[in-house]
Design a protein around this motif. Structure first.
Motif, PDB file in Angstrom:
ATOM      1  N   VAL A 122     -15.531  28.838 -20.092  1.00  0.00           N
ATOM      2  CA  VAL A 122     -15.168  29.221 -21.467  1.00  0.00           C
ATOM      3  C   VAL A 122     -13.655  29.327 -21.597  1.00  0.00           C
ATOM      4  O   VAL A 122     -13.075  28.895 -22.607  1.00  0.00           O
ATOM      5  CB  VAL A 122     -15.852  30.547 -21.853  1.00  0.00           C
ATOM      6  CG1 VAL A 122     -15.304  31.074 -23.176  1.00  0.00           C
ATOM      7  CG2 VAL A 122     -17.358  30.358 -21.954  1.00  0.00           C
ATOM      8  N   ARG A 123     -13.004  29.863 -20.585  1.00  0.00           N
ATOM      9  CA  ARG A 123     -11.540  29.983 -20.629  1.00  0.00           C
ATOM     10  C   ARG A 123     -10.873  28.613 -20.726  1.00  0.00           C
ATOM     11  O   ARG A 123      -9.830  28.469 -21.369  1.00  0.00           O
ATOM     12  CB  ARG A 123     -11.033  30.719 -19.384  1.00  0.00           C
ATOM     13  CG  ARG A 123     -11.284  32.208 -19.403  1.00  0.00           C
ATOM     14  CD  ARG A 123     -10.748  32.880 -18.159  1.00  0.00           C
ATOM     15  NE  ARG A 123      -9.314  32.686 -18.023  1.00  0.00           N
ATOM     16  CZ  ARG A 123      -8.571  33.264 -17.069  1.00  0.00           C
ATOM     17  NH1 ARG A 123      -9.148  34.058 -16.180  1.00  0.00           N
ATOM     18  NH2 ARG A 123      -7.280  33.045 -17.003  1.00  0.00           N
ATOM     19  N   ILE A 124     -11.468  27.616 -20.092  1.00  0.00           N
ATOM     20  CA  ILE A 124     -10.932  26.252 -20.192  1.00  0.00           C
ATOM     21  C   ILE A 124     -11.170  25.683 -21.585  1.00  0.00           C
ATOM     22  O   ILE A 124     -10.314  24.997 -22.154  1.00  0.00           O
ATOM     23  CB  ILE A 124     -11.581  25.352 -19.129  1.00  0.00           C
ATOM     24  CG1 ILE A 124     -11.185  25.803 -17.726  1.00  0.00           C
ATOM     25  CG2 ILE A 124     -11.193  23.883 -19.335  1.00  0.00           C
ATOM     26  CD1 ILE A 124     -11.945  25.109 -16.614  1.00  0.00           C
ATOM     27  N   ALA A 125     -12.348  25.975 -22.153  1.00  0.00           N
ATOM     28  CA  ALA A 125     -12.728  25.393 -23.441  1.00  0.00           C
ATOM     29  C   ALA A 125     -11.978  26.007 -24.620  1.00  0.00           C
ATOM     30  O   ALA A 125     -11.769  25.338 -25.628  1.00  0.00           O
ATOM     31  CB  ALA A 125     -14.237  25.544 -23.652  1.00  0.00           C
ATOM     32  N   VAL A 126     -11.576  27.275 -24.509  1.00  0.00           N
ATOM     33  CA  VAL A 126     -10.955  27.978 -25.646  1.00  0.00           C
ATOM     34  C   VAL A 126      -9.705  27.273 -26.157  1.00  0.00           C
ATOM     35  O   VAL A 126      -9.603  26.965 -27.357  1.00  0.00           O
ATOM     36  CB  VAL A 126     -10.671  29.451 -25.266  1.00  0.00           C
ATOM     37  CG1 VAL A 126      -9.691  30.082 -26.256  1.00  0.00           C
ATOM     38  CG2 VAL A 126     -11.968  30.256 -25.259  1.00  0.00           C
ATOM     39  N   PRO A 127      -8.693  26.992 -25.321  1.00  0.00           N
ATOM     40  CA  PRO A 127      -7.502  26.301 -25.863  1.00  0.00           C
ATOM     41  C   PRO A 127      -7.797  24.878 -26.326  1.00  0.00           C
ATOM     42  O   PRO A 127      -7.150  24.392 -27.262  1.00  0.00           O
ATOM     43  CB  PRO A 127      -6.514  26.318 -24.691  1.00  0.00           C
ATOM     44  CG  PRO A 127      -7.350  26.518 -23.476  1.00  0.00           C
ATOM     45  CD  PRO A 127      -8.516  27.350 -23.893  1.00  0.00           C
ATOM     46  N   LEU A 128      -8.766  24.209 -25.698  1.00  0.00           N
ATOM     47  CA  LEU A 128      -9.138  22.866 -26.152  1.00  0.00           C
ATOM     48  C   LEU A 128      -9.677  22.914 -27.573  1.00  0.00           C
ATOM     49  O   LEU A 128      -9.289  22.114 -28.432  1.00  0.00           O
ATOM     50  CB  LEU A 128     -10.201  22.276 -25.223  1.00  0.00           C
ATOM     51  CG  LEU A 128      -9.725  21.647 -23.913  1.00  0.00           C
ATOM     52  CD1 LEU A 128     -10.928  21.215 -23.076  1.00  0.00           C
ATOM     53  CD2 LEU A 128      -8.820  20.457 -24.183  1.00  0.00           C
ATOM     54  N   LEU A 129     -10.573  23.854 -27.823  1.00  0.00           N
ATOM     55  CA  LEU A 129     -11.152  23.977 -29.158  1.00  0.00           C
ATOM     56  C   LEU A 129     -10.092  24.370 -30.179  1.00  0.00           C
ATOM     57  O   LEU A 129      -9.996  23.769 -31.259  1.00  0.00           O
ATOM     58  CB  LEU A 129     -12.277  25.015 -29.136  1.00  0.00           C
ATOM     59  CG  LEU A 129     -12.904  25.377 -30.478  1.00  0.00           C
ATOM     60  CD1 LEU A 129     -13.471  24.150 -31.174  1.00  0.00           C
ATOM     61  CD2 LEU A 129     -13.987  26.442 -30.294  1.00  0.00           C
ATOM     62  N   GLY A 130      -9.276  25.366 -29.853  1.00  0.00           N
ATOM     63  CA  GLY A 130      -8.255  25.811 -30.793  1.00  0.00           C
ATOM     64  C   GLY A 130      -7.267  24.715 -31.141  1.00  0.00           C
ATOM     65  O   GLY A 130      -6.883  24.555 -32.312  1.00  0.00           O
ATOM     66  N   THR A 131      -6.857  23.925 -30.149  1.00  0.00           N
ATOM     67  CA  THR A 131      -5.887  22.852 -30.405  1.00  0.00           C
ATOM     68  C   THR A 131      -6.518  21.701 -31.172  1.00  0.00           C
ATOM     69  O   THR A 131      -5.875  21.089 -32.044  1.00  0.00           O
ATOM     70  CB  THR A 131      -5.302  22.348 -29.078  1.00  0.00           C
ATOM     71  OG1 THR A 131      -4.840  23.457 -28.306  1.00  0.00           O
ATOM     72  CG2 THR A 131      -4.143  21.401 -29.332  1.00  0.00           C
ATOM     73  N   ALA A 132      -7.781  21.374 -30.863  1.00  0.00           N
ATOM     74  CA  ALA A 132      -8.468  20.322 -31.620  1.00  0.00           C
ATOM     75  C   ALA A 132      -8.580  20.718 -33.088  1.00  0.00           C
ATOM     76  O   ALA A 132      -8.404  19.874 -33.988  1.00  0.00           O
ATOM     77  CB  ALA A 132      -9.853  20.073 -31.026  1.00  0.00           C
ATOM     78  N   LEU A 133      -8.866  21.980 -33.356  1.00  0.00           N
ATOM     79  CA  LEU A 133      -8.911  22.463 -34.742  1.00  0.00           C
ATOM     80  C   LEU A 133      -7.535  22.336 -35.402  1.00  0.00           C
ATOM     81  O   LEU A 133      -7.426  22.001 -36.582  1.00  0.00           O
ATOM     82  CB  LEU A 133      -9.361  23.924 -34.765  1.00  0.00           C
ATOM     83  CG  LEU A 133     -10.806  24.209 -34.368  1.00  0.00           C
ATOM     84  CD1 LEU A 133     -11.008  25.703 -34.148  1.00  0.00           C
ATOM     85  CD2 LEU A 133     -11.774  23.697 -35.431  1.00  0.00           C
ATOM     86  N   ALA A 134      -6.487  22.597 -34.620  1.00  0.00           N
ATOM     87  CA  ALA A 134      -5.126  22.562 -35.169  1.00  0.00           C
ATOM     88  C   ALA A 134      -4.736  21.163 -35.619  1.00  0.00           C
ATOM     89  O   ALA A 134      -4.119  20.987 -36.679  1.00  0.00           O
ATOM     90  CB  ALA A 134      -4.137  23.087 -34.126  1.00  0.00           C
ATOM     91  N   ILE A 135      -5.072  20.152 -34.823  1.00  0.00           N
ATOM     92  CA  ILE A 135      -4.627  18.795 -35.171  1.00  0.00           C
ATOM     93  C   ILE A 135      -5.580  18.102 -36.141  1.00  0.00           C
ATOM     94  O   ILE A 135      -5.232  17.053 -36.699  1.00  0.00           O
ATOM     95  CB  ILE A 135      -4.457  17.927 -33.907  1.00  0.00           C
ATOM     96  CG1 ILE A 135      -5.791  17.748 -33.183  1.00  0.00           C
ATOM     97  CG2 ILE A 135      -3.415  18.539 -32.982  1.00  0.00           C
ATOM     98  CD1 ILE A 135      -5.698  16.854 -31.964  1.00  0.00           C
ATOM     99  N   ALA A 136      -6.765  18.662 -36.364  1.00  0.00           N
ATOM    100  CA  ALA A 136      -7.758  18.008 -37.223  1.00  0.00           C
ATOM    101  C   ALA A 136      -7.247  17.717 -38.634  1.00  0.00           C
ATOM    102  O   ALA A 136      -7.413  16.592 -39.126  1.00  0.00           O
ATOM    103  CB  ALA A 136      -9.040  18.833 -37.274  1.00  0.00           C
ATOM    104  N   PRO A 137      -6.620  18.678 -39.353  1.00  0.00           N
ATOM    105  CA  PRO A 137      -6.165  18.349 -40.709  1.00  0.00           C
ATOM    106  C   PRO A 137      -5.094  17.274 -40.737  1.00  0.00           C
ATOM    107  O   PRO A 137      -5.056  16.464 -41.666  1.00  0.00           O
ATOM    108  CB  PRO A 137      -5.635  19.695 -41.245  1.00  0.00           C
ATOM    109  CG  PRO A 137      -5.402  20.528 -40.047  1.00  0.00           C
ATOM    110  CD  PRO A 137      -6.395  20.098 -39.029  1.00  0.00           C
ATOM    111  N   CYS A 138      -4.226  17.238 -39.721  1.00  0.00           N
ATOM    112  CA  CYS A 138      -3.209  16.180 -39.661  1.00  0.00           C
ATOM    113  C   CYS A 138      -3.866  14.817 -39.499  1.00  0.00           C
ATOM    114  O   CYS A 138      -3.505  13.852 -40.177  1.00  0.00           O
ATOM    115  CB  CYS A 138      -2.254  16.432 -38.504  1.00  0.00           C
ATOM    116  SG  CYS A 138      -1.322  17.946 -38.642  1.00  0.00           S
ATOM    117  N   PHE A 139      -4.813  14.732 -38.582  1.00  0.00           N
ATOM    118  CA  PHE A 139      -5.466  13.456 -38.348  1.00  0.00           C
ATOM    119  C   PHE A 139      -6.285  13.032 -39.560  1.00  0.00           C
ATOM    120  O   PHE A 139      -6.396  11.845 -39.849  1.00  0.00           O
ATOM    121  CB  PHE A 139      -6.352  13.561 -37.109  1.00  0.00           C
ATOM    122  CG  PHE A 139      -5.593  13.438 -35.814  1.00  0.00           C
ATOM    123  CD1 PHE A 139      -4.244  13.744 -35.746  1.00  0.00           C
ATOM    124  CD2 PHE A 139      -6.218  13.018 -34.664  1.00  0.00           C
ATOM    125  CE1 PHE A 139      -3.533  13.638 -34.574  1.00  0.00           C
ATOM    126  CE2 PHE A 139      -5.522  12.900 -33.464  1.00  0.00           C
ATOM    127  CZ  PHE A 139      -4.173  13.211 -33.422  1.00  0.00           C
TER     128      PHE A 139
END
Length: 362
Positions: free
Chosen positions: A70-87
């Protein structure tokens, strides 16, 4: 008249595929990844069944392993959410690494120099706000240049990653260095560390809230609609009276702010300090997460966890089966390649040249 041969292989955009066929292609890609990886394990002299069992048990077999996944997945999920509106807007933000790092720098300043001036909860809130603001401002820079002068955002955001990493290296060996000559920033005070919930820092709760918020923002708000319109056609957006430059800057500030919040979560929840590798490549891997999820925030949860399982399982292979780190990276790369490849075949089809020849008039 002359005879004109068609290309040997042509690509054509597919029409919408039935859902069952889409999932059949995705299932086939997983099978292909498993088979290719199994072949590599066999060449290394290991049983594929034992290797896969080790990966699963190492990432999901025990509560401690699940927490680490879960600790590995947390920053991946947060960053994917961050770049989603730009993409979604077709603004290719490749600078999440730098925005995460900028957010970590902003949060770390208050963790290092304000820990004795603010109570714990207030300190964490200030750190989160500082991380979001620093990440947002760092993301706003390439957006301003894009809106004002039409610069290439891909190169701009990519180069800014290295600038911010360089800033942190300077801080490590300069103003924020702990013991002289160590080039290490001191550990945060306990008041500046995110509390744990169910054995994992509460950053996982923050990113789940971000997931719901991003889904609502993209689907049900005026700003989300504007992002979608610009992604389809900037000319259409301008014809409709939208201020495209302002929307680009607003969206990139939001994207950078969310990445900066991830930087705060990593620095305060996982590392408890600041270092030049605080982003750890998450900004690039999150691009894969966002694309595989088709920019769907809830699908990003499953894909982030899957990548977390792969990464934690690959680490377990090194310790239990003494598989070289390079082999573990290859296995992870094979799964990512197959997962991305299936999306290609979902969206495009290959047309092979037939026996006929096309005749064209001169």
């Amino acid at each position: 008249m002359h005879e004109q041969h068609s290309p040997l292989i042509r690509l054509a955009k597919r029409d919408a595929m039935p859902r069952g066929q889409v999932w059949a292609i995705r299932g086939a890609s997983f099978v292909a990844a498993f088979l290719i990886s199994a072949l590599i394990f066999l060449l290394m002299g290991h049983s594929p069944v034992e290797a896969y069992g080790t990966m699963i048990s190492g990432s999901l077999g025990k509560p401690t392993a699940i927490r680490q996944t879960v600790r590995i997945a947390v920053p991946l999920l947060g960053t994917a959410l961050a770049i989603a509106p730009c993409f979604k807007m077709r603004f290719w933000n490749i600078g999440a690494e730098g925005q995460i790092t900028a957010g970590a720098v902003g949060a770390s300043y208050f963790a290092l120099f304000w820990a004795d001036k603010l109570p714990g909860p207030a300190l964490l809130v200030v750190m989160a706000l500082a991380g979001a603001i620093c990440g947002g401002l760092w993301g706003l820079v390439p957006a301003f240049f894009k809106a004002k002068w039409g610069t290439n955002e891909t190169l701009f955001t990519l180069m800014m990653n290295y600038i911010m990493i360089g800033v942190v290296k300077w801080l490590q060996g300069g103003p924020w260095e702990g013991r002289p000559g160590s080039q290490i920033i001191p550990q945060f005070d306990s008041a500046a560390v995110l509390p744990k919930v169910l054995g994992v820092h509460c950053g996982w709760i923050i990113v789940l809230i971000m997931t719901v918020a991003m889904f609502i923002y993209m689907k049900y708000t005026k700003q989300g609609y504007e992002i979608a319109v610009i992604g389809e056609s900037e000319n259409t957006a301008r014809y409709a009276g939208m201020n495209v430059g302002r929307i680009i800057m607003r969206t990139m500030f939001l994207s950078g702010a969310m990445a900066g919040l991830v930087g705060f979560i990593v620095a305060s929840g996982a590392d408890n300090t600041l270092h030049s590798g605080v982003a750890a490549g998450v900004g690039f891997t999150a691009i894969t997460v966002a694309w595989l999820a088709q920019l769907n925030p809830f699908a990003m949860i499953a894909i982030s966890m899957l990548l977390g399982v792969l990464e934690k399982g690959a680490d377990t292979l090194q310790t239990r089966l003494e598989v070289p780190a390079s082999i573990s990276d290859i296995i992870t790369g094979i799964f990512l390649f197959c997962m991305l490849g299936c999306e290609f075949f979902i969206n495009y089809r290959l047309i092979l040249r037939g026996g006929h020849k096309e005749v064209a008039k001169q």
